[in-house]
Write an enzyme that holds these catalytic residues in place. Structure first.
Site, PDB file in Angstrom:
ATOM      1  N   GLU A   1       0.823  -0.951   0.132  1.00 28.66           N
ATOM      2  CA  GLU A   1       0.233  -0.006   0.207  1.00 28.66           C
ATOM      3  C   GLU A   1       0.906   1.184  -0.084  1.00 28.66           C
ATOM      4  O   GLU A   1       2.273   1.419   0.479  1.00 28.66           O
ATOM      5  CB  GLU A   1      -0.995  -0.390   1.287  1.00 28.66           C
TER       6      GLU A   1
ATOM      7  N   CYS B   1      -0.256   1.762   8.465  1.00 27.31           N
ATOM      8  CA  CYS B   1       0.363   1.212   7.688  1.00 27.31           C
ATOM      9  C   CYS B   1      -0.242   0.424   8.001  1.00 27.31           C
ATOM     10  O   CYS B   1      -0.491  -0.469   9.129  1.00 27.31           O
ATOM     11  CB  CYS B   1       2.119   1.315   7.876  1.00 27.31           C
TER      12      CYS B   1
HETATM   13  N1  SAH Z   1       9.719   0.505  10.241  1.00 23.84           N
HETATM   14  C1  SAH Z   1       9.791   1.936  10.334  1.00 23.84           C
HETATM   15  C2  SAH Z   1       8.803   2.347   8.982  1.00 23.84           C
HETATM   16  C3  SAH Z   1       7.089   2.142  10.123  1.00 23.84           C
HETATM   17  S1  SAH Z   1       6.247   2.479  10.189  1.00 23.84           S
HETATM   18  C4  SAH Z   1       9.511   2.774  11.500  1.00 23.84           C
HETATM   19  O1  SAH Z   1       9.033   1.256  12.387  1.00 23.84           O
HETATM   20  O2  SAH Z   1      10.162   3.420  11.866  1.00 23.84           O
HETATM   21  C5  SAH Z   1       5.977   3.997  10.645  1.00 23.84           C
HETATM   22  C6  SAH Z   1       5.294   4.676  12.089  1.00 23.84           C
HETATM   23  O3  SAH Z   1       4.152   4.579  11.968  1.00 23.84           O
HETATM   24  C7  SAH Z   1       6.720   4.217  12.623  1.00 23.84           C
HETATM   25  O4  SAH Z   1       6.722   5.741  13.604  1.00 23.84           O
HETATM   26  C8  SAH Z   1       5.947   3.226  13.708  1.00 23.84           C
HETATM   27  O5  SAH Z   1       6.270   2.927  14.818  1.00 23.84           O
HETATM   28  C9  SAH Z   1       4.009   3.734  13.755  1.00 23.84           C
HETATM   29  N2  SAH Z   1       2.796   3.005  13.656  1.00 23.84           N
HETATM   30  C10 SAH Z   1       2.786   2.143  13.206  1.00 23.84           C
HETATM   31  N3  SAH Z   1       1.291   1.342  13.633  1.00 23.84           N
HETATM   32  C11 SAH Z   1       0.533   2.389  14.367  1.00 23.84           C
HETATM   33  C12 SAH Z   1      -0.564   2.359  15.213  1.00 23.84           C
HETATM   34  N4  SAH Z   1      -1.322   1.025  14.579  1.00 23.84           N
HETATM   35  N5  SAH Z   1      -0.628   3.964  15.866  1.00 23.84           N
HETATM   36  C13 SAH Z   1       0.132   4.766  15.316  1.00 23.84           C
HETATM   37  N6  SAH Z   1       1.453   4.536  15.111  1.00 23.84           N
HETATM   38  C14 SAH Z   1       2.341   3.945  14.220  1.00 23.84           C
END
Ligand code: SAH
Length: 348
Positions: A91, A332
């Site tokens: 996505e 995501c």
């Molecule tokens: N793997 C990378 C990028 C992916 S996610 C990382 O960990 O940074 C991008 C951001 O969204 C990251 O900070 C992740 O921790 C956060 N994230 C993922 N799922 C989330 C959710 N359900 N609610 C809030 N933030 C979330």
């Protein structure tokens, strides 16, 4: 397996064309088609038939197919689910801002980091995306939405530093003329903190922004929500962030998703403030997006404000991420997840 032609640097393509006995200018013609988004050698009408068959034999080329798309009625955020050549789906999200569009891309199919709040990791890692696939997420998302590209963030599905070679190739491609000529300062790479790759990242000497998903202020809490904390000690992550800043002069951002009763107390805000000042980092507070499969709850708005004010009062550069596209499952992994679930329900 054949190389995706979109993943090649211009000089690599040129070398291959020339060593196969074709004139050099042919590679510029091919690059021109690729840049326009043509993903079929047969359509490259100014190339001779023998060159087209050479390309077909030696490279793969594929146009991602839009499986579904959603437009948020709240803020115009668009979310696309793209089908890749092997049938996997990723996505891509396009967020509209006053100054242009920001495209959030996936870097892997699935993810193996296992963060407790994240939907992307629920089915584990399927495979890495290649550089061309990432470039095509940007190109076709912008094309499809009729938007104007202003910036990109590597914050979709996957852990960019777990796919370092393809991601750094992608960064160079998008930066270049063959790609989209997008300045590094308009690019943000977000990592869960694979700090063993930070030196290599700094050595790329590109001026993109680095965001580190911290989400905790001590080992114990971080281990509860991020398995990567078992690999890298909290203090080492902080030192690595600081060293990255000292080495590159680029201020890092700590991402901090607020989870009710886990990481959102005033004492944790105080500790985060100290850490951020030590690293000279910016803090980006994120309201947790509720994920059905996860037992974690978002912090209440009033407590987000209290947490924010503590950082603000300590003069930490802090922002609260605007929640975009929550009506289109823009967090995501949520869309791919519902696609995978539908598929398995159909199969059952
Ligand atoms: N793997 C990378 C990028 C992916 S996610 C990382 O960990 O940074 C991008 C951001 O969204 C990251 O900070 C992740 O921790 C956060 N994230 C993922 N799922 C989330 C959710 N359900 N609610 C809030 N933030 C979330």
């Amino acid at each position: 397996m054949k190389t995706n032609i979109v993943s090649l640097y211009e000089d690599e393509l040129e070398n291959q064309i020339v060593s196969a006995g074709f004139p050099k200018y042919r590679s510029a013609q091919i690059a021109g088609w690729l840049k326009k988004g043509v993903r079929d050698f047969g359509t490259m009408s100014n190339l001779p038939a023998d060159l087209r068959s050479f390309l077909k034999e030696n490279f793969s080329i594929y146009e991602p197919v839009k499986i579904s798309s959603y437009v948020s009625s709240e803020d115009g955020t668009r979310k696309y689910l793209w089908k890749l050549e092997d049938g996997n789906a990723v996505e891509t999200v396009l967020m509209r801002y006053k100054y242009g569009d920001s495209v959030c891309i996936s870097t892997q199919v699935g993810c193996r980091q296992g963060c407790a709040f994240c939907a992307s990791t629920l089915g584990g890692l399927v495979r890495n995306l290649d550089a061309g696939e990432m470039l095509d997420e940007v190109l076709f998302t912008v094309k499809e939405s009729g938007g104007t590209l202003h910036s990109i963030v590597l914050m979709g599905i996957g852990e960019p530093l777990d796919n370092f070679d393809n991601v750094s190739r992608f960064l160079k491609l998008i930066n270049s003329d063959k790609g989209m000529n997008l300045g590094s300062r308009h690019i943000t790479l977000s990592t869960c903190g694979l700090i063993d790759r930070f030196d290599e990242l700094a050595d790329l000497k590109m001026q993109f922004n680095l965001a580190i998903s911290l989400h905790a202020t001590d080992d114990e809490t971080r281990k509860k929500i991020m398995p990567v904390a078992n690999r890298f000690k909290f203090d080492d992550v902080i030192e690595a962030a600081r060293n990255y800043f000292l080495k590159t002069g680029r201020r890092v951002t700590f991402e901090y998703s607020l989870i009710k009763g886990v990481n959102d107390s005033p004492a944790q805000a105080e500790k985060l403030a100290q850490i951020a000042l030590y690293v000279q980092a910016h803090v980006n507070l994120i309201g947790l997006n509720y994920v059905e499969e996860r037992a974690l709850l978002p912090t209440d708005d009033k407590d987000i404000k209290i947490f924010y004010n503590i950082l603000k009062n300590r003069n930490v550069p802090v922002s609260i991420r605007r929640k975009l596209g929550s009506d289109v499952n823009a967090s995501c992994g949520q869309l791919r997840r519902s696609f995978a679930k539908q598929k398995s329900e159909v199969q059952r």
